[in-house]
Design an enzyme around this catalytic site. Structure first.
Site, PDB file in Angstrom:
ATOM      1  N   LYS A  28       0.846  -1.200   0.000  1.00 57.47           N
ATOM      2  CA  LYS A  28       0.000   0.000   0.000  1.00 57.47           C
ATOM      3  C   LYS A  28       0.880   1.248   0.000  1.00 57.47           C
ATOM      4  O   LYS A  28       1.936   1.262   0.656  1.00 57.47           O
ATOM      5  CB  LYS A  28      -0.883  -0.042   1.246  1.00 57.47           C
ATOM      6  CG  LYS A  28      -1.957   1.018   1.341  1.00 57.47           C
ATOM      7  CD  LYS A  28      -2.809   0.774   2.596  1.00 57.47           C
ATOM      8  CE  LYS A  28      -3.912   1.792   2.782  1.00 57.47           C
ATOM      9  NZ  LYS A  28      -4.744   1.519   3.977  1.00 57.47           N
ATOM     10  N   SER A  32      -9.634   1.484   3.115  1.00 61.32           N
ATOM     11  CA  SER A  32      -8.799   2.276   2.248  1.00 61.32           C
ATOM     12  C   SER A  32      -7.734   1.477   1.488  1.00 61.32           C
ATOM     13  O   SER A  32      -7.139   2.006   0.553  1.00 61.32           O
ATOM     14  CB  SER A  32      -8.108   3.374   3.061  1.00 61.32           C
ATOM     15  OG  SER A  32      -7.267   2.818   4.047  1.00 61.32           O
ATOM     16  N   SER A  62      -9.687  -1.096   7.197  1.00 59.49           N
ATOM     17  CA  SER A  62      -9.138  -0.880   5.854  1.00 59.49           C
ATOM     18  C   SER A  62      -8.369  -2.043   5.253  1.00 59.49           C
ATOM     19  O   SER A  62      -8.053  -2.012   4.068  1.00 59.49           O
ATOM     20  CB  SER A  62      -8.244   0.353   5.843  1.00 59.49           C
ATOM     21  OG  SER A  62      -9.040   1.502   5.838  1.00 59.49           O
TER      22      SER A  62
HETATM   23  N1  GLN Z   1     -12.844   3.844   6.897  1.00 61.77           N
HETATM   24  C1  GLN Z   1     -12.188   4.302   8.093  1.00 61.77           C
HETATM   25  C2  GLN Z   1     -11.756   5.734   7.941  1.00 61.77           C
HETATM   26  O1  GLN Z   1     -12.065   6.316   6.959  1.00 61.77           O
HETATM   27  C3  GLN Z   1     -11.039   3.463   8.404  1.00 61.77           C
HETATM   28  C4  GLN Z   1     -10.007   3.621   7.402  1.00 61.77           C
HETATM   29  C5  GLN Z   1      -8.868   2.765   7.748  1.00 61.77           C
HETATM   30  O2  GLN Z   1      -9.034   1.706   8.366  1.00 61.77           O
HETATM   31  N2  GLN Z   1      -7.684   3.247   7.388  1.00 61.77           N
HETATM   32  O3  GLN Z   1     -11.100   6.277   8.782  1.00 61.77           O
END
Ligand code: GLN
Length: 490
Positions: free
Chosen positions: A78, A153, A177
């Site tokens: 990532k 994400s 994510s």
């Molecule tokens: N969807 C959550 C956020 O927007 C978690 C994102 C993540 O786990 N990085 O913060």
């Protein structure tokens, strides 16, 4: 089966027997990337030349007797992991041309055992989002249905593995994510216990909830990648100093006598009927394998989303302050003075990042701090205690990973709160710091993958992996291929 579709452990056997080389595996991966990347868009940066140099080195290491199962395996990372000499953007214009001088610890550990870095994958800007639509560069499409999001994400990492553009990937998980995109793309994803995998060199979103973990084709592969990246790191002050068990050895296939909790609160109204049915089906299968499934209660998880988004915004607003045009990356070309330089530079942040900064700053303001932030910390403790209590009886807890299967582009972007609800079943494990795995547990009628979440006690990854592996071995899911396969195979 093509080399680029195989699991790490299948490739390990072929590499050890000398039947294929790392170079040949990488060629298959890049052939697939050439064929489908235009549609899928999993990557932000491809490391073609570096990867072939690493593959050659891996072949030499294998010839010299290297035994790591990851030696010669093409892995995607990532784009919020620092990679020496390879740009690390966090899918943000602020870091568009930022090239870190060092590797994140997890990346360094992979390289050390001979893994091959294929490229850097797309994400929601700074990890903020649940669909990868917040990337400032391009969208990533779900290989199972190109009209749908891959989740987020870590959407690029999930799509890369699902489409056969890497054997495995690393993701980060602050509220889901790793697990949510893994579930949306029909692969396995593991968020380990807080502190197990060091985060040195990974761009922080919310330090108290950020985790690094594997995204793989199956549970055995998740165990193998975890083995390589877990363990104490003096460069990360939150890293846990403890012995690391043999995770692959935990995959015994035997779950007889294990108590599996099924929390009623995580099977509630938000749940799509097809997902509910798949999770109940999984619970029945675990029972037939000798586990006992018991309904349990986690009374405070109904506050998890609110608690999570208060804490996450507070921490993000503080973490994003460092992107001011002075220390890293982009700086606006012209500004009258320093303060206007800060302001104009930070205008390049995307909408969701700005929204989180505004929310976080609000929650931390004098007068609001007690009402929101401090209260959220207290509720977080209550949620953690709910789990501790449940784990006095249960060895693991299961739930759906997501309330629905992958949704269409644009479906949730207008109302951020509906997007936030995507994390409803996953963010609890981040608040509590416990390990949580997602494994595919079926398909909707439209043919989209569904994920089963398996949570465990802190540092009990062996139990979580054992249950996930036993389930996977017996689930007998029909072998289906993502849409991109169908297209490229004619
Ligand atoms: N969807 C959550 C956020 O927007 C978690 C994102 C993540 O786990 N990085 O913060």
């Amino acid at each position: 089966m093509q080399l680029n579709e195989m699991s790490i452990h299948q490739l390990r056997e072929l590499l050890r027997a000398g039947e294929v080389s790392s170079r040949e595996i990488l060629e298959a991966v890049f052939a697939k990337i050439d064929a489908v990347e235009g549609e899928v868009g999993a990557y932000l940066t491809l490391c073609y030349d570096e990867a072939f140099a690493q593959a050659q080195r891996a072949d030499e290491m294998l010839a010299a007797g290297e035994t790591s199962p990851l030696c010669g395996i093409p892995i995607a990372v990532k784009d919020n992991f620092s990679t020496a000499g390879v740009r690390t953007t966090c899918a943000s214009r602020l870091l568009e041309n930022y090239i870190p001088p060092y590797d994140a610890s997890a990346v360094a550990r992979l390289k050390q055992v001979g893994a091959v870095l294929v490229g850097k994958t797309n994400l929601d800007e700074f990890g903020l989002g649940s669909s990868t639509e917040n990337s400032q560069f391009h969208c990533t499409r779900n290989p199972w249905d190109l009209s749908r999001v891959p989740g987020g994400s870590s959407g690029g990492s999930a799509a890369a593995v699902a489409a056969g553009e890497a054997a495995a990937a690393l993701g980060t998980d602050t509220g889901g994510s790793i697990r949510q995109p893994a579930a949306f793309c029909g692969i396995v994803g593991l968020k380990p216990t807080y502190g197990l995998v060091p985060r040195y060199g990974v761009v922080a979103a919310a330090d108290s909830m950020d985790h690094i973990g594997p995204m793989t084709r199956d549970v055995r592969d998740a165990a193998l990648v975890l083995q390589a990246i877990a363990g104490w790191d003096p460069k990360d002050p939150t890293s846990a100093r403890r012995d690391i068990p043999d995770y692959e050895a935990a995959l015994t296939g035997n779950i007889k006598g294990l108590v599996v909790g099924l929390p009623q609160e995580l099977m509630g109204d938000a749940l799509d009927p097809e997902v509910r049915e798949a999770v109940f089906g999984a619970a029945n299968l675990l029972e037939s394998l000798g586990a006992s499934v018991e309904e349990i209660s986690l009374p405070h998880v109904e506050y998890a989303i609110a608690t999570f988004y208060i804490i996450v915004s507070a921490e993000i607003s503080s973490n994003l302050a460092r992107f001011d045009g002075v220390r890293y990356g982009y700086r606006v070309a012209e500004a009258e003075d320093t303060v206007s330089m800060f302001i104009k530079t930070r205008e390049a942040l995307g909408q969701e990042a700005k929204r989180r900064i505004l929310m976080g700053t609000y929650f931390l303001q004098a007068g609001n701090y007690e009402t929101y932030y401090l209260k959220a910390l207290k509720v977080r403790t209550l949620i953690k205690e709910d789990f501790e209590k449940a784990f006095q009886r249960c060895h693991v807890i299961i739930s759906p990973t997501t309330p629905t299967a992958a949704f269409a582009f644009g479906h949730k972007t207008r109302t951020p709160v509906t997007m936030y609800q995507s994390d409803i079943y996953t963010c609890t494990a981040n608040l509590a710091g416990i390990p949580a795995l997602t494994v595919p547990c079926g398909y909707t009628q439209e043919g989209l993958p569904i994920g089963l979440q398996i949570m465990g006690k802190p540092f009990d990854e062996p139990a979580v992996l054992r249950v996930g592996h036993a389930y996977e071995q017996h689930a007998g899911l029909p072998l289906r291929q993502p849409q991109t396969e169908v297209k490229t195979n004619g």
